[in-house]
Design a protein around this motif. Sequence first.
Motif, PDB file in Angstrom:
ATOM      1  N   ASN A 139       1.179  -1.225   0.094  1.00 49.07           N
ATOM      2  CA  ASN A 139       0.185  -0.008   0.158  1.00 49.07           C
ATOM      3  C   ASN A 139       0.738   1.189   0.149  1.00 49.07           C
ATOM      4  O   ASN A 139       0.280   2.354  -0.243  1.00 49.07           O
ATOM      5  CB  ASN A 139      -0.530   0.146   1.837  1.00 49.07           C
ATOM      6  N   HIS A 140       2.715   1.389  -0.052  1.00 48.10           N
ATOM      7  CA  HIS A 140       2.843   2.540  -0.338  1.00 48.10           C
ATOM      8  C   HIS A 140       3.364   2.676  -1.852  1.00 48.10           C
ATOM      9  O   HIS A 140       4.115   1.384  -1.959  1.00 48.10           O
ATOM     10  CB  HIS A 140       4.406   2.440   0.783  1.00 48.10           C
ATOM     11  N   LEU A 141       3.181   3.478  -2.621  1.00 48.05           N
ATOM     12  CA  LEU A 141       3.483   3.732  -3.887  1.00 48.05           C
ATOM     13  C   LEU A 141       4.029   4.794  -4.465  1.00 48.05           C
ATOM     14  O   LEU A 141       4.770   6.220  -4.423  1.00 48.05           O
ATOM     15  CB  LEU A 141       1.679   4.084  -5.157  1.00 48.05           C
ATOM     16  N   PRO A 142       5.274   4.169  -4.882  1.00 45.34           N
ATOM     17  CA  PRO A 142       6.637   5.314  -5.028  1.00 45.34           C
ATOM     18  C   PRO A 142       5.884   6.392  -6.260  1.00 45.34           C
ATOM     19  O   PRO A 142       5.861   5.490  -7.300  1.00 45.34           O
ATOM     20  CB  PRO A 142       8.169   4.700  -4.629  1.00 45.34           C
ATOM     21  N   TYR A 143       6.889   7.326  -6.122  1.00 42.55           N
ATOM     22  CA  TYR A 143       6.439   7.681  -7.174  1.00 42.55           C
ATOM     23  C   TYR A 143       7.481   8.875  -8.029  1.00 42.55           C
ATOM     24  O   TYR A 143       9.045   9.039  -6.876  1.00 42.55           O
ATOM     25  CB  TYR A 143       5.293   9.156  -7.894  1.00 42.55           C
ATOM     26  N   HIS A 144       8.010   9.482  -8.790  1.00 45.37           N
ATOM     27  CA  HIS A 144       9.228  10.297  -9.638  1.00 45.37           C
ATOM     28  C   HIS A 144       8.822  11.376 -10.371  1.00 45.37           C
ATOM     29  O   HIS A 144       8.112  10.394 -11.177  1.00 45.37           O
ATOM     30  CB  HIS A 144      10.061   8.730  -9.733  1.00 45.37           C
ATOM     31  N   VAL A 145       9.455  12.427 -10.043  1.00 50.16           N
ATOM     32  CA  VAL A 145       9.254  13.334 -11.483  1.00 50.16           C
ATOM     33  C   VAL A 145      10.357  14.136 -11.707  1.00 50.16           C
ATOM     34  O   VAL A 145      11.441  14.242 -10.962  1.00 50.16           O
ATOM     35  CB  VAL A 145       8.570  14.487 -10.262  1.00 50.16           C
ATOM     36  N   ILE A 146      10.405  14.003 -13.024  1.00 51.02           N
ATOM     37  CA  ILE A 146      11.415  14.074 -13.675  1.00 51.02           C
ATOM     38  C   ILE A 146      12.176  15.832 -13.674  1.00 51.02           C
ATOM     39  O   ILE A 146      11.110  16.226 -14.854  1.00 51.02           O
ATOM     40  CB  ILE A 146      12.189  13.835 -15.112  1.00 51.02           C
ATOM     41  N   LEU A 147      12.255  17.028 -13.059  1.00 48.95           N
ATOM     42  CA  LEU A 147      11.960  18.383 -12.731  1.00 48.95           C
ATOM     43  C   LEU A 147      13.052  18.853 -14.496  1.00 48.95           C
ATOM     44  O   LEU A 147      12.728  19.433 -14.505  1.00 48.95           O
ATOM     45  CB  LEU A 147      12.601  18.952 -11.993  1.00 48.95           C
ATOM     46  N   GLU A 148      14.131  18.317 -14.792  1.00 50.23           N
ATOM     47  CA  GLU A 148      15.069  18.585 -15.283  1.00 50.23           C
ATOM     48  C   GLU A 148      15.755  17.614 -15.308  1.00 50.23           C
ATOM     49  O   GLU A 148      16.154  16.788 -14.910  1.00 50.23           O
ATOM     50  CB  GLU A 148      15.827  19.948 -14.847  1.00 50.23           C
ATOM     51  N   GLY A 149      16.690  17.199 -17.279  1.00 42.80           N
ATOM     52  CA  GLY A 149      17.153  16.521 -17.296  1.00 42.80           C
ATOM     53  C   GLY A 149      17.159  15.414 -17.913  1.00 42.80           C
ATOM     54  O   GLY A 149      15.615  15.610 -18.621  1.00 42.80           O
ATOM     55  N   ALA A 150      16.949  13.498 -17.877  1.00 40.93           N
ATOM     56  CA  ALA A 150      17.064  12.784 -18.366  1.00 40.93           C
ATOM     57  C   ALA A 150      17.904  11.991 -18.028  1.00 40.93           C
ATOM     58  O   ALA A 150      18.884  12.131 -17.012  1.00 40.93           O
ATOM     59  CB  ALA A 150      17.426  12.672 -20.050  1.00 40.93           C
ATOM     60  N   ALA A 151      17.267  10.351 -18.009  1.00 38.85           N
ATOM     61  CA  ALA A 151      17.776   9.352 -17.148  1.00 38.85           C
ATOM     62  C   ALA A 151      17.129   8.073 -17.791  1.00 38.85           C
ATOM     63  O   ALA A 151      16.352   8.143 -19.244  1.00 38.85           O
ATOM     64  CB  ALA A 151      17.095   9.520 -15.743  1.00 38.85           C
ATOM     65  N   GLU A 152      17.329   6.724 -17.360  1.00 43.32           N
ATOM     66  CA  GLU A 152      16.965   5.360 -17.947  1.00 43.32           C
ATOM     67  C   GLU A 152      16.315   5.159 -16.722  1.00 43.32           C
ATOM     68  O   GLU A 152      16.374   4.630 -15.392  1.00 43.32           O
ATOM     69  CB  GLU A 152      17.467   4.770 -18.596  1.00 43.32           C
ATOM     70  N   LEU A 153      14.893   3.893 -16.831  1.00 42.16           N
ATOM     71  CA  LEU A 153      14.415   3.953 -15.895  1.00 42.16           C
ATOM     72  C   LEU A 153      14.664   2.037 -16.457  1.00 42.16           C
ATOM     73  O   LEU A 153      13.807   1.933 -17.799  1.00 42.16           O
ATOM     74  CB  LEU A 153      12.775   3.902 -16.152  1.00 42.16           C
ATOM     75  N   GLU A 154      15.139   0.942 -15.371  1.00 41.77           N
ATOM     76  CA  GLU A 154      15.371  -0.469 -15.778  1.00 41.77           C
ATOM     77  C   GLU A 154      13.791  -1.238 -14.754  1.00 41.77           C
ATOM     78  O   GLU A 154      13.674  -0.994 -13.885  1.00 41.77           O
ATOM     79  CB  GLU A 154      16.467  -1.185 -15.388  1.00 41.77           C
ATOM     80  N   VAL A 155      12.862  -1.700 -14.917  1.00 39.79           N
ATOM     81  CA  VAL A 155      11.749  -2.470 -14.531  1.00 39.79           C
ATOM     82  C   VAL A 155      11.478  -3.218 -15.339  1.00 39.79           C
ATOM     83  O   VAL A 155      10.914  -3.072 -16.017  1.00 39.79           O
ATOM     84  CB  VAL A 155      10.616  -1.677 -14.367  1.00 39.79           C
ATOM     85  N   ASP A 156      11.972  -4.916 -14.499  1.00 42.08           N
ATOM     86  CA  ASP A 156      10.929  -6.068 -15.126  1.00 42.08           C
ATOM     87  C   ASP A 156      12.239  -5.974 -16.682  1.00 42.08           C
ATOM     88  O   ASP A 156      11.052  -6.673 -17.431  1.00 42.08           O
ATOM     89  CB  ASP A 156       9.793  -5.900 -14.833  1.00 42.08           C
ATOM     90  N   ASP A 157      13.506  -5.826 -16.934  1.00 39.13           N
ATOM     91  CA  ASP A 157      14.298  -5.715 -17.648  1.00 39.13           C
ATOM     92  C   ASP A 157      13.833  -5.392 -18.770  1.00 39.13           C
ATOM     93  O   ASP A 157      13.764  -5.463 -19.747  1.00 39.13           O
ATOM     94  CB  ASP A 157      13.681  -7.487 -18.591  1.00 39.13           C
ATOM     95  N   GLN A 158      12.893  -4.179 -18.586  1.00 33.38           N
ATOM     96  CA  GLN A 158      12.449  -3.194 -19.855  1.00 33.38           C
ATOM     97  C   GLN A 158      12.879  -1.632 -19.535  1.00 33.38           C
ATOM     98  O   GLN A 158      13.216  -1.911 -18.345  1.00 33.38           O
ATOM     99  CB  GLN A 158      10.804  -3.025 -19.555  1.00 33.38           C
ATOM    100  N   ILE A 159      14.079  -1.303 -20.553  1.00 33.41           N
ATOM    101  CA  ILE A 159      14.849   0.282 -20.505  1.00 33.41           C
ATOM    102  C   ILE A 159      13.260   0.552 -20.944  1.00 33.41           C
ATOM    103  O   ILE A 159      13.248   0.954 -22.108  1.00 33.41           O
ATOM    104  CB  ILE A 159      15.670   0.642 -20.986  1.00 33.41           C
ATOM    105  N   ILE A 160      13.341   2.099 -20.322  1.00 31.49           N
ATOM    106  CA  ILE A 160      12.546   3.284 -20.492  1.00 31.49           C
ATOM    107  C   ILE A 160      13.604   4.482 -20.039  1.00 31.49           C
ATOM    108  O   ILE A 160      13.773   5.001 -19.444  1.00 31.49           O
ATOM    109  CB  ILE A 160      10.725   3.076 -19.669  1.00 31.49           C
ATOM    110  N   ALA A 161      13.353   5.678 -21.332  1.00 31.49           N
ATOM    111  CA  ALA A 161      14.162   6.433 -21.246  1.00 31.49           C
ATOM    112  C   ALA A 161      12.929   7.692 -20.578  1.00 31.49           C
ATOM    113  O   ALA A 161      12.061   7.845 -21.395  1.00 31.49           O
ATOM    114  CB  ALA A 161      14.552   6.811 -23.180  1.00 31.49           C
ATOM    115  N   LEU A 162      13.535   8.502 -20.047  1.00 29.58           N
ATOM    116  CA  LEU A 162      12.846   9.341 -19.502  1.00 29.58           C
ATOM    117  C   LEU A 162      13.207  10.646 -19.847  1.00 29.58           C
ATOM    118  O   LEU A 162      14.232  10.749 -20.208  1.00 29.58           O
ATOM    119  CB  LEU A 162      12.984   9.151 -17.550  1.00 29.58           C
ATOM    120  N   ARG A 163      12.325  11.873 -19.469  1.00 29.19           N
ATOM    121  CA  ARG A 163      13.031  12.702 -19.587  1.00 29.19           C
ATOM    122  C   ARG A 163      11.696  14.325 -19.405  1.00 29.19           C
ATOM    123  O   ARG A 163      11.568  13.951 -18.412  1.00 29.19           O
ATOM    124  CB  ARG A 163      12.358  13.582 -21.591  1.00 29.19           C
ATOM    125  N   LYS A 164      12.646  15.077 -19.140  1.00 20.74           N
ATOM    126  CA  LYS A 164      11.494  16.365 -18.276  1.00 20.74           C
ATOM    127  C   LYS A 164      10.333  16.676 -18.483  1.00 20.74           C
ATOM    128  O   LYS A 164       9.589  15.361 -19.352  1.00 20.74           O
ATOM    129  CB  LYS A 164      12.217  17.724 -18.292  1.00 20.74           C
TER     130      LYS A 164
END
Length: 305
Positions: free
Chosen positions: A37-62
Motif C-alpha cells: 500500500n505504499h506507491l513510490p513516485y518520481h518526477v523528472i524536473l530537469e534532465g534525462a535518465a533511464e528506468l529499468e523495470v522487469d528487464d525493460q529500459i524506458i527513456a525518461l525526460r523532463k
Amino acid sequence: MDGLDRLVNAMAPTGNAELQCRFAGEWVLEHPRSAPNHLPYHVILEGAAELEVDDQIIALRKGDVLLFPYGDAHIMRSVASAGERRLPSGPETRRFNGQVTLVERAGEGEALDMLCGEFALSGATDALWTGLPKLLHLRTANGDALLSLVRLLRDETSQPQAGGEAVVRMITGAMFALILRGMASDGRWQLGILGLLAHPRLAGVVDAVLKNPAHAWTLQSLADVAHTSRASFARHFSEIAGVTPMEWVNGVRLAVAAQSLRAGKLSAGRAAELAGYASEAAFARAFKARYGSSPGAYGRLHAKG
C-alpha cells in the motif's frame, strides 16, 4: 462526484515528498520493493535518465511522472550517448532542507533533477486498485494541470515555508488524482480499474457501486446502469476488469467493510450492514476467505489509535 472521485476517496491516499536528487556524471539508483500500500513516485524536473523495470529500459525526460501502483523494485541510471564515456559521479552528499532531503552527486554532463516520494493508500484497497500495470508513466506538457502542480511542489520543497508540510500533503493528493485522470483519459490503459473508468458505459457502473456498495446489486441492475444488455455488459466488464461484475462488487463491499473496521469505530455487525450483507454469518465467512481472519480479529489488529 464521479467514479474517479469516489475511487480516490475510497483509497484515501496520503502523499509526501522525500528526496530531491540532483545527479550528474555516471550514476545508478536502485529502489527496493516498497511496503504494501505504499506507491513510490518520481518526477523528472530537469534532465534525462533511464528506468529499468522487469528487464525493460524506458527513456525518461523532463516532465515525466512515474508511479508504481504495486511498489515494484526498479533501477534508475544516467544516460550516455553512443560511444560516450563519462566519469562516475562524485561522492554523494545529503542534507535535509526542512522539507525534503537533498541528495547530490556532482559530475560531468547534464544533471538530472528529480523529486521522489510516495503515496500511502488506506488498507484493504485490493478490489479497488486492481488490474493495473507495474508502472504508470505519464508525460506532461506545458499547460497540463499536473505539470503546474509539479512545479508548485518543486517550489514548496526547495524553499520550505510555514505550513509547508500541509501544503505538500495537499499538492501530492491532487497529483494522485491527476495522474489517474491522465492515465484513464489517454486511451493507453484498457484494463483494470483505469480501463473501467475510461469506458463510456462502465465508468457509470464504477460510480454507482462505489456510491452505494450496500445496494442489492444484481447483474441486471448493473447492466441497466450501463444501458446495455446483461450478456453484453457481463462480457465487456469481465474482459476489462479480469473478474466478473458480481465478483468485483463483492470485493468492493468487503473492502468497504475492511476499511470501516480499520477505522476502529464500527462493530462487525454494522460493517456487514454497510457492505450490504443481510447475514452477519455470511459476511464473516466471505470476509475471512478474503482477508484471512474474522472481522473482529481484523478490526482489533488494524484499528487506528
